[in-house]
Design a protein around this motif. Structure first.
Motif, PDB file in Angstrom:
ATOM      1  N   THR A 142       0.868  -1.011  -0.123  1.00  0.00           N
ATOM      2  CA  THR A 142       0.193  -0.015  -0.055  1.00  0.00           C
ATOM      3  C   THR A 142       0.804   1.344   0.062  1.00  0.00           C
ATOM      4  OG1 THR A 142      -1.814  -1.216   1.314  1.00  0.00           O
ATOM      5  CG2 THR A 142      -1.739   1.338   1.182  1.00  0.00           C
ATOM      6  N   VAL A 143       0.713   2.232  -0.960  1.00  0.00           N
ATOM      7  CA  VAL A 143       1.403   3.318  -0.968  1.00  0.00           C
ATOM      8  C   VAL A 143       0.959   4.245   0.303  1.00  0.00           C
ATOM      9  CG1 VAL A 143       1.703   5.442  -2.357  1.00  0.00           C
ATOM     10  CG2 VAL A 143       1.262   3.412  -3.568  1.00  0.00           C
ATOM     11  N   SER A 144       2.158   4.598   1.063  1.00  0.00           N
ATOM     12  CA  SER A 144       1.945   5.257   2.124  1.00  0.00           C
ATOM     13  C   SER A 144       2.739   6.872   2.044  1.00  0.00           C
ATOM     14  CB  SER A 144       2.667   4.397   3.311  1.00  0.00           C
ATOM     15  OG  SER A 144       2.629   5.373   4.588  1.00  0.00           O
ATOM     16  N   ILE A 145       1.891   7.597   1.599  1.00  0.00           N
ATOM     17  CA  ILE A 145       2.381   9.014   1.514  1.00  0.00           C
ATOM     18  C   ILE A 145       1.388   9.951   1.815  1.00  0.00           C
ATOM     19  CG2 ILE A 145       3.842   8.519  -0.413  1.00  0.00           C
ATOM     20  CD1 ILE A 145       1.674   9.168  -2.544  1.00  0.00           C
ATOM     21  N   SER A 146       1.510  10.815   2.545  1.00  0.00           N
ATOM     22  CA  SER A 146       0.584  11.804   2.935  1.00  0.00           C
ATOM     23  C   SER A 146      -0.330  12.624   1.934  1.00  0.00           C
ATOM     24  CB  SER A 146       1.098  13.083   3.756  1.00  0.00           C
ATOM     25  OG  SER A 146       1.838  13.703   3.039  1.00  0.00           O
ATOM     26  N   SER A 147       0.180  12.962   0.663  1.00  0.00           N
ATOM     27  CA  SER A 147      -0.938  13.402  -0.485  1.00  0.00           C
ATOM     28  C   SER A 147       0.024  13.140  -1.860  1.00  0.00           C
ATOM     29  CB  SER A 147      -0.547  14.866  -0.321  1.00  0.00           C
ATOM     30  OG  SER A 147       0.699  15.472  -0.302  1.00  0.00           O
ATOM     31  N   GLY A 148      -0.534  13.412  -3.041  1.00  0.00           N
ATOM     32  CA  GLY A 148       0.060  13.323  -4.246  1.00  0.00           C
ATOM     33  C   GLY A 148       0.308  11.999  -4.785  1.00  0.00           C
ATOM     34  N   TYR A 149       1.475  11.652  -5.276  1.00  0.00           N
ATOM     35  CA  TYR A 149       1.475  10.397  -6.148  1.00  0.00           C
ATOM     36  C   TYR A 149       3.068   9.910  -5.738  1.00  0.00           C
ATOM     37  CZ  TYR A 149       3.714  13.425  -9.263  1.00  0.00           C
ATOM     38  OH  TYR A 149       4.368  14.447  -9.878  1.00  0.00           O
ATOM     39  N   LEU A 150       3.288   8.468  -6.087  1.00  0.00           N
ATOM     40  CA  LEU A 150       4.497   7.868  -5.792  1.00  0.00           C
ATOM     41  C   LEU A 150       4.991   7.834  -7.347  1.00  0.00           C
ATOM     42  CD1 LEU A 150       6.978   6.793  -4.187  1.00  0.00           C
ATOM     43  CD2 LEU A 150       5.483   4.642  -4.275  1.00  0.00           C
ATOM     44  N   GLN A 160      19.042   1.671  -4.943  1.00  0.00           N
ATOM     45  CA  GLN A 160      19.510   2.620  -4.159  1.00  0.00           C
ATOM     46  C   GLN A 160      18.939   2.874  -2.598  1.00  0.00           C
ATOM     47  OE1 GLN A 160      18.429   6.366  -5.986  1.00  0.00           O
ATOM     48  NE2 GLN A 160      19.206   7.872  -4.681  1.00  0.00           N
ATOM     49  N   SER A 161      19.596   3.337  -1.674  1.00  0.00           N
ATOM     50  CA  SER A 161      18.867   3.557  -0.382  1.00  0.00           C
ATOM     51  C   SER A 161      17.953   4.649  -0.429  1.00  0.00           C
ATOM     52  CB  SER A 161      19.918   3.654   0.617  1.00  0.00           C
ATOM     53  OG  SER A 161      19.271   3.680   2.027  1.00  0.00           O
ATOM     54  N   VAL A 162      16.808   4.674   0.098  1.00  0.00           N
ATOM     55  CA  VAL A 162      15.705   5.709   0.382  1.00  0.00           C
ATOM     56  C   VAL A 162      15.280   5.625   1.774  1.00  0.00           C
ATOM     57  CG1 VAL A 162      13.924   6.582  -0.721  1.00  0.00           C
ATOM     58  CG2 VAL A 162      15.256   5.538  -2.198  1.00  0.00           C
ATOM     59  N   THR A 163      15.126   7.123   1.987  1.00  0.00           N
ATOM     60  CA  THR A 163      14.421   7.330   3.148  1.00  0.00           C
ATOM     61  C   THR A 163      12.930   7.802   3.028  1.00  0.00           C
ATOM     62  OG1 THR A 163      16.298   7.999   4.537  1.00  0.00           O
ATOM     63  CG2 THR A 163      14.250   8.637   5.484  1.00  0.00           C
ATOM     64  N   GLY A 164      11.839   7.007   3.473  1.00  0.00           N
ATOM     65  CA  GLY A 164      10.461   7.466   3.442  1.00  0.00           C
ATOM     66  C   GLY A 164       9.530   7.261   4.594  1.00  0.00           C
ATOM     67  N   SER A 165       8.397   7.127   4.391  1.00  0.00           N
ATOM     68  CA  SER A 165       7.215   6.856   5.467  1.00  0.00           C
ATOM     69  C   SER A 165       7.671   5.557   6.244  1.00  0.00           C
ATOM     70  CB  SER A 165       5.943   7.098   4.896  1.00  0.00           C
ATOM     71  OG  SER A 165       5.795   5.777   4.285  1.00  0.00           O
ATOM     72  N   GLN A 166       8.257   4.792   5.590  1.00  0.00           N
ATOM     73  CA  GLN A 166       8.464   3.366   6.014  1.00  0.00           C
ATOM     74  C   GLN A 166       9.804   2.906   6.695  1.00  0.00           C
ATOM     75  OE1 GLN A 166       5.575   1.314   6.492  1.00  0.00           O
ATOM     76  NE2 GLN A 166       4.942   3.253   5.751  1.00  0.00           N
ATOM     77  N   ALA A 182      10.462   1.984   0.640  1.00  0.00           N
ATOM     78  CA  ALA A 182      10.551   3.194   1.678  1.00  0.00           C
ATOM     79  C   ALA A 182       9.375   3.906   1.731  1.00  0.00           C
ATOM     80  CB  ALA A 182      11.639   4.156   1.558  1.00  0.00           C
ATOM     81  N   TRP A 183       8.465   3.797   0.686  1.00  0.00           N
ATOM     82  CA  TRP A 183       7.029   4.456   0.807  1.00  0.00           C
ATOM     83  C   TRP A 183       6.077   3.458   0.610  1.00  0.00           C
ATOM     84  CZ3 TRP A 183       7.359   9.358   2.001  1.00  0.00           C
ATOM     85  CH2 TRP A 183       8.577   9.988   1.789  1.00  0.00           C
ATOM     86  N   ILE A 184       6.271   1.940   0.667  1.00  0.00           N
ATOM     87  CA  ILE A 184       5.263   1.201   0.399  1.00  0.00           C
ATOM     88  C   ILE A 184       5.011   0.224   2.022  1.00  0.00           C
ATOM     89  CG2 ILE A 184       4.396  -0.980  -0.701  1.00  0.00           C
ATOM     90  CD1 ILE A 184       4.645   1.605  -2.483  1.00  0.00           C
TER      91      ILE A 184
END
Length: 402
Positions: free
Chosen positions: A329-337, A368-374, A392-394
């Motif tokens: 599930t896409v875990s972002i506060s707004s917009g799109y991934l 690539q290492s990424v920092t996101g909501s997860q 990082a966003w899923i």
């Protein structure tokens, strides 16, 4: 699609939220496995334009809204809290009393939690068995009330749901793989308008519309998500509106369980059959002459940005809730991934996934290492051939290596 050729449901309409199983009672009901359960006559999150009078849930006082130049209606939805049975059942009997004055309608729908996912909504006729896609001990009911612009208000009261193993008509099935069909897509537009689940349409928005409430997700939820692809790009988007053309054309279901147009093949919208083959006299369910074969509407961000379309076009649509398979599930506060062509944020963008949408997951790889909501991770998920998103966003579990 032109406004004169669309059906938009009332602006006040919303739909049940995909309540997590953790929100249910901690233990099973103490009632007998076959006793009826009576949910509280109190609408929960996602309900709109209804009021409660004792055990009655009644259409509220919001004025009629124009769905198109030809259709005006008052409408509302009440979502009842999920209930848990003492043991799993293959079918349920829903009992209720309905009042439908002045050409109004009132119905109760049911869905079940199967394999930790909610099935789509199925209308339940009072006192008759309604089959569940698979045995489940957790179900949810919702009430839909619709009326003309003037006149009395419909209502539902004394709702109860009872587990049963009696034979029921036309059991829906969850397939090994979700259905994919080739359908004609049109651009929704209507920025500033309100969708069938109460979402206010923003500029370059990310959602789709399908012509049945059975697969309508609540505002902000991706419990019902469609993957839409062209030859080179894909979008993963929640179903937040009803249309185009029809409102009871769940064409992704087999004929036996399809709400209307049961003689059409699975995956073929009624509007397509009407436009191409003169089916139903070339008209939709409301008697309007079908001007194009559209089976899905795309919000502007999906149409222009995710898929790079410049005109209405044929696409491949996959209705994710109709089958099994890996999901995140896409875990972002707004917009799109952004969806990229490699496991790196420098990879070319080959699609997008809207807020809260589900994505298919084929496998996982390192990149690539990424920092996101997860958190921070170098894990990337392959969501389609040659297409990746950072974990990082899923919100998702672990998957096999690519």
């Amino acid at each position: 699609m032109h406004l004169t050729a669309k059906l938009r449901t009332a602006a006040c309409l919303a739909v049940a939220v995909a309540i997590s199983p953790l929100a249910l009672a901690a233990g099973p009901s103490s009632a007998s496995p076959t006793d009826p359960v009576k949910p509280a006559a109190q609408p929960v999150d996602g309900s709109t334009n209804v009021r409660v009078d004792g055990q009655r849930i009644i259409l509220g006082d919001a004025p009629a809204s124009m769905g198109s130049v030809e259709v005006r209606q008052r409408s509302g939805i009440a979502n009842l809290a999920p209930v848990r049975f003492a043991s799993a059942a293959s079918a349920v009997v829903v009992n209720y009393t309905a009042g439908t004055p002045d050409r109004s309608t009132a119905e109760v729908d049911v869905r079940a939690l199967v394999k930790d996912r909610w099935t789509e909504w199925t209308p339940a006729k009072a006192g008759q068995p309604t089959a569940l896609p698979d045995a489940s001990d957790q179900v949810q009911l919702r009430i839909i009330v619709i009326a003309p612009p003037q006149g009395g208000s419909p209502w539902i009261s004394d709702v109860s749901v009872q587990p049963t193993d009696k034979a029921a008509e036309s059991r829906m099935t969850i397939q090994a793989a979700p259905l994919k069909s080739h359908v004609f897509a049109t651009r929704e537009g209507l920025v500033g308008g309100t969708t069938a689940n109460g979402h206010v349409i923003a500029s370059r928005d990310h959602f789709v519309a399908l012509p049945s409430r059975r697969g309508l997700a609540s505002n902000g939820s991706g419990s019902y998500t469609v993957k839409v692809c062209t030859a080179s790009r894909c979008a993963f988007e929640p179903v937040w509106d009803v249309g185009p053309w029809n409102t009871k054309d769940d064409y992704w279901n087999p004929g036996a369980t399809r709400e209307m147009w049961k003689d059409l093949p699975q995956g073929k919208p009624e509007s397509q059959a009407a436009y191409q083959n003169g089916y139903n006299g070339g008209k939709d369910q409301f008697g309007r002459t079908v001007a194009n074969p559209a089976g899905i509407d795309l919000a502007d961000g999906v149409f222009w940005d995710a898929l790079k379309l410049t005109d209405n076009s044929w696409v491949d649509a996959t209705y994710l809730w109709t089958g099994d398979g890996g999901r995140g599930t896409v875990s972002i506060s707004s917009g799109y991934l952004n969806v990229r062509n490699s496991a790196s944020s420098s990879g070319a963008v080959v699609g997008m996934a809207g807020k809260s949408a589900q994505v298919t997951v084929e496998c996982q790889t390192t990149g690539q290492s990424v920092t996101g909501s997860q958190g921070t991770t170098n894990v990337w998920l392959r969501v389609h051939a040659g297409m990746y998103v950072s974990k990082a966003w899923i919100s998702a579990g672990s998957f096999g290596a690519c």
